[in-house]
Design a protein around this motif. Structure first.
Motif, PDB file in Angstrom:
ATOM      1  N   MET A  76       1.558   5.565  13.142  1.00 40.12           N
ATOM      2  CA  MET A  76       1.114   4.636  12.249  1.00 40.12           C
ATOM      3  C   MET A  76       1.637   3.142  12.406  1.00 40.12           C
ATOM      4  SD  MET A  76       1.331   6.394   8.662  1.00 40.12           S
ATOM      5  CE  MET A  76       0.218   7.792   8.283  1.00 40.12           C
ATOM      6  N   ARG A  77       2.711   2.913  12.667  1.00 41.30           N
ATOM      7  CA  ARG A  77       3.361   1.651  13.259  1.00 41.30           C
ATOM      8  C   ARG A  77       2.637   1.005  14.304  1.00 41.30           C
ATOM      9  NH1 ARG A  77       8.035   2.991  12.837  1.00 41.30           N
ATOM     10  NH2 ARG A  77       8.516   2.361  10.779  1.00 41.30           N
ATOM     11  N   SER A  78       2.394   1.859  15.483  1.00 38.50           N
ATOM     12  CA  SER A  78       1.767   1.271  16.546  1.00 38.50           C
ATOM     13  C   SER A  78       0.265   0.942  16.172  1.00 38.50           C
ATOM     14  CB  SER A  78       1.956   2.153  17.690  1.00 38.50           C
ATOM     15  OG  SER A  78       1.197   3.477  17.213  1.00 38.50           O
ATOM     16  N   LYS A  79      -0.427   1.691  15.421  1.00 42.41           N
ATOM     17  CA  LYS A  79      -1.814   1.316  15.217  1.00 42.41           C
ATOM     18  C   LYS A  79      -1.858  -0.014  14.311  1.00 42.41           C
ATOM     19  CE  LYS A  79      -3.814   6.047  14.771  1.00 42.41           C
ATOM     20  NZ  LYS A  79      -4.496   7.142  14.018  1.00 42.41           N
ATOM     21  N   ILE A 110       0.870  -1.158   0.071  1.00 48.71           N
ATOM     22  CA  ILE A 110       0.138   0.046  -0.057  1.00 48.71           C
ATOM     23  C   ILE A 110       0.825   1.171  -0.103  1.00 48.71           C
ATOM     24  CG2 ILE A 110      -1.877   1.114   1.171  1.00 48.71           C
ATOM     25  CD1 ILE A 110      -2.331  -1.338   2.655  1.00 48.71           C
ATOM     26  N   GLU A 111       0.546   2.065  -0.880  1.00 49.63           N
ATOM     27  CA  GLU A 111       1.397   3.489  -1.011  1.00 49.63           C
ATOM     28  C   GLU A 111       0.097   4.606  -0.688  1.00 49.63           C
ATOM     29  OE1 GLU A 111       4.044   6.339  -3.817  1.00 49.63           O
ATOM     30  OE2 GLU A 111       3.496   4.403  -4.477  1.00 49.63           O
ATOM     31  N   ILE A 112       0.482   5.215   0.413  1.00 48.96           N
ATOM     32  CA  ILE A 112      -0.537   6.241   0.947  1.00 48.96           C
ATOM     33  C   ILE A 112       0.272   7.768   0.967  1.00 48.96           C
ATOM     34  CG2 ILE A 112      -1.847   4.549   2.184  1.00 48.96           C
ATOM     35  CD1 ILE A 112      -0.376   6.088   4.659  1.00 48.96           C
ATOM     36  N   ARG A 113      -0.692   8.807   1.012  1.00 51.95           N
ATOM     37  CA  ARG A 113      -0.009  10.082   1.011  1.00 51.95           C
ATOM     38  C   ARG A 113      -0.843  11.032   2.108  1.00 51.95           C
ATOM     39  NH1 ARG A 113       0.225  14.167  -4.212  1.00 51.95           N
ATOM     40  NH2 ARG A 113      -1.943  13.982  -3.958  1.00 51.95           N
ATOM     41  N   THR A 114      -0.416  11.399   3.086  1.00 57.28           N
ATOM     42  CA  THR A 114      -0.938  12.228   4.070  1.00 57.28           C
ATOM     43  C   THR A 114      -1.028  13.803   3.896  1.00 57.28           C
ATOM     44  OG1 THR A 114       0.936  12.184   5.455  1.00 57.28           O
ATOM     45  CG2 THR A 114      -0.583  10.298   5.788  1.00 57.28           C
ATOM     46  N   GLN A 115      -1.978  14.345   4.249  1.00 62.16           N
ATOM     47  CA  GLN A 115      -2.035  15.829   4.182  1.00 62.16           C
ATOM     48  C   GLN A 115      -0.987  16.584   5.028  1.00 62.16           C
ATOM     49  OE1 GLN A 115      -5.850  17.046   5.307  1.00 62.16           O
ATOM     50  NE2 GLN A 115      -6.837  16.119   3.527  1.00 62.16           N
ATOM     51  N   ALA A 116      -0.592  15.982   6.258  1.00 64.73           N
ATOM     52  CA  ALA A 116       0.295  16.607   7.100  1.00 64.73           C
ATOM     53  C   ALA A 116       1.767  15.673   6.904  1.00 64.73           C
ATOM     54  CB  ALA A 116      -0.078  16.774   8.453  1.00 64.73           C
ATOM     55  N   PRO A 117       2.940  15.955   7.180  1.00 65.75           N
ATOM     56  CA  PRO A 117       4.123  14.969   7.471  1.00 65.75           C
ATOM     57  C   PRO A 117       3.640  13.906   8.408  1.00 65.75           C
ATOM     58  CG  PRO A 117       4.753  17.258   7.764  1.00 65.75           C
ATOM     59  CD  PRO A 117       3.258  17.320   7.894  1.00 65.75           C
ATOM     60  N   LEU A 126      -6.440   3.633   9.494  1.00 61.14           N
ATOM     61  CA  LEU A 126      -5.786   4.809   9.248  1.00 61.14           C
ATOM     62  C   LEU A 126      -6.828   6.001   8.869  1.00 61.14           C
ATOM     63  CD1 LEU A 126      -3.039   3.624   6.508  1.00 61.14           C
ATOM     64  CD2 LEU A 126      -2.654   4.334   8.696  1.00 61.14           C
ATOM     65  N   GLY A 127      -7.970   5.714   8.600  1.00 59.58           N
ATOM     66  CA  GLY A 127      -8.966   6.686   8.288  1.00 59.58           C
ATOM     67  C   GLY A 127      -9.213   7.253   7.053  1.00 59.58           C
TER      68      GLY A 127
END
Length: 378
Positions: A68-71, A55-62, A117-118
C-alpha cells in the motif's frame, strides 16, 4: 482475625522541602528547554491542526502495508503515513499531508487514494481538515488550556489563600509546558486528543495538590509555632501514602489505554502517563515550596481565625481560665459570700440586710441591765 498491613509506611520523615532549591532549578530548566524545543523544533501537528486527509480503512485479508505504501507514494501526494490500527480487524490508518490549495485539492487527493486502493477496501472514516480550520483549532486549544489554569487558580484562591493559588497555578504551568515540550522533543503527533490529555493532566495535578494543601491548612492551626519548612514536610509525609496509592492506581488504568487503546488513543495514553508522574512531582516540589517564599504563616493566621479558626480560639482560651480559677477554688470558702453578693442579682442584696437589722436588738437589754443598781442605793 486477619491483620491489615500497610504496603506504604505512614510515618515517613522525608525532607522534601530541604531539596526545594535543586528541584525548583530543575523545573525551571525543564520549562525553558520545553519552550526552546517548541520554538526551534516545533510540534508535529496532526490532521486536526495542520490540515490534510485522514483515512481509516479495513481490508478483507491482512493488509500489506509495504504494498500500500508503494502504491500511495507513487501518486505524488507528498508524505504518506500508513499504520496498522490494531484490534485484529485488518484496519489501517492512512495520513496524507496537507495538499497545496483549498479543500478541492484535498478532495482530489482523496479520490486518487480511493482509485489506487480499489473498491474491495472498506472506508471506515475520512476526515478533511483545511488549514484555516487547523489554525483556529490551535488558538482554541491554547485558549482552553489558559482559561482552565486560571479557573483552577481562582477556585484554589477561594477555597484556601492566594499563596496556595499561586503555587497551584505554577505547578499546572510546569505540567502543561513540560508535556508539550516532550511531544515536541520526541516528534510525537500533537492533535486534539493531546489537548484533551493536557486538560486532564491539569485536573489530576490540582487534585493532588489540593489534598496536600488541605493538610497544610490543618497543620497551620495545630502547630502554630512550628517552622514552616518542618510543617510542609510533615504535611507532605502525612499524605504521601495517599499520593502514591492514587497515582499508582491511575497509572495502571492509563497504561492499559496506552497499550490496548489502539493508535487513536496512544498519544492520549502517553501524555497521561507523563502527566501522572510530573503532576505528582510538581505537587510536592513546585507547589509546596512556593508557600515558604510567599510568607504564608503571617497572612493566613488572622484570616483563618476569621473563617474557620473559631474552634482553635476556644481551645486557646480554655486552658487560660482553667489555670487561673483552679488554684483559688478550694480555698475560696471564706471569700465565697463576698463573691456571691457581687455576682448575684439585686434581689439577693436585702437578704443579708435583715440579720444586720436584728443584731442591734440585743443592745436594748444591755441598756436595761444597769437599771437595777440605782434602785438599790436608796
Amino acid at each position: 482475625m486477619f491483620r491489615l498491613t500497610s504496603l506504604i509506611p505512614t510515618d515517613t520523615k522525608i525532607d522534601f522541602v530541604g531539596k526545594r532549591r535543586v528541584a525548583l532549578s530543575a523545573s525551571v530548566l525543564a520549562i525553558v528547554a520545553s519552550i526552546l524545543s517548541v520554538m526551534f523544533l516545533g510540534l508535529n501537528f496532526g490532521i486536526d491542526f495542520a490540515g490534510g486527509v485522514l483515512i481509516e480503512i479495513r481490508t478483507q485479508a491482512p493488509p500489506d502495508l509495504a504494498g500500500m505504501r508503494s502504491k500511495l507514494n507513487g501518486l505524488g501526494l507528498g508524505d504518506v503515513e500508513l499504520q496498522g490500527a490494531g484490534g485484529g480487524e485488518n484496519a489501517v490508518m492512512i495520513r496524507l499531508s496537507k495538499q497545496v490549495g483549498d479543500e478541492t485539492a484535498q478532495n482530489a487527493a482523496l479520490t486518487k487514494v480511493k482509485e489506487s486502493l480499489g473498491p474491495e477496501v472498506e472506508y471506515r472514516r475520512i476526515e478533511l481538515v483545511g488549514p484555516k480550520v487547523g489554525a483556529e483549532l490551535v488558538e482554541d486549544g491554547i485558549l482552553a488550556v489558559t482559561l482552565a489554569i486560571l479557573a483552577i487558580g481562582a477556585y484554589v484562591w477561594f477555597q484556601f489563600e492566594w499563596q496556595f493559588a499561586i503555587g497551584g497555578m505554577l505547578a499546572l504551568v510546569h505540567d502543561a509546558a513540560t508535556t508539550v515540550g516532550l511531544f515536541s522533543l520526541l516528534g510525537l503527533e500533537f492533535n486534539l486528543t493531546t489537548v484533551a490529555a493536557v486538560l486532564t493532566i491539569a485536573g489530576y495535578s490540582i487534585n493532588d495538590s489540593v489534598v496536600v494543601f488541605d493538610r497544610v491548612r490543618e497543620n497551620l492551626r495545630k502547630y502554630k509555632k512550628m517552622p514552616m519548612d518542618e510543617l510542609l514536610n510533615l504535611s507532605t509525609n502525612e499524605t504521601l501514602s495517599r499520593t502514591i496509592l492514587t497515582g499508582g492506581t491511575t497509572l495502571l488504568a492509563v497504561l492499559s489505554i496506552y497499550l490496548f487503546g489502539g493508535d487513536v488513543l496512544k498519544g492520549f495514553g502517553f501524555a497521561m502517563i507523563w502527566g501522572i508522574l510530573v503532576g505528582t512531582y510538581s505537587s510536592i516540589y513546585v507547589g509546596m515550596p512556593i508557600l515558604i517564599y510567599f510568607n504564608l504563616r503571617s497572612t493566613s493566621g488572622g484570616i483563618d481565625a476569621d473563617k474557620t479558626g473559631e474552634e482553635d480560639g476556644e481551645e486557646d482560651k480554655t486552658p487560660g481560665p482553667a489555670a487561673k480559677t483552679s488554684p483559688p477554688h478550694p480555698a475560696a470558702g471564706k471569700a465565697a459570700p463576698g463573691k456571691a453578693v457581687a455576682t448575684k442579682p439585686a434581689p439577693t442584696k436585702p437578704v443579708p440586710a435583715k440579720p444586720t437589722s436584728t443584731k442591734p436588738a440585743p443592745a436594748k437589754p444591755t441598756a436595761t441591765k444597769p437599771a437595777p443598781p440605782p434602785t438599790k442605793r436608796p
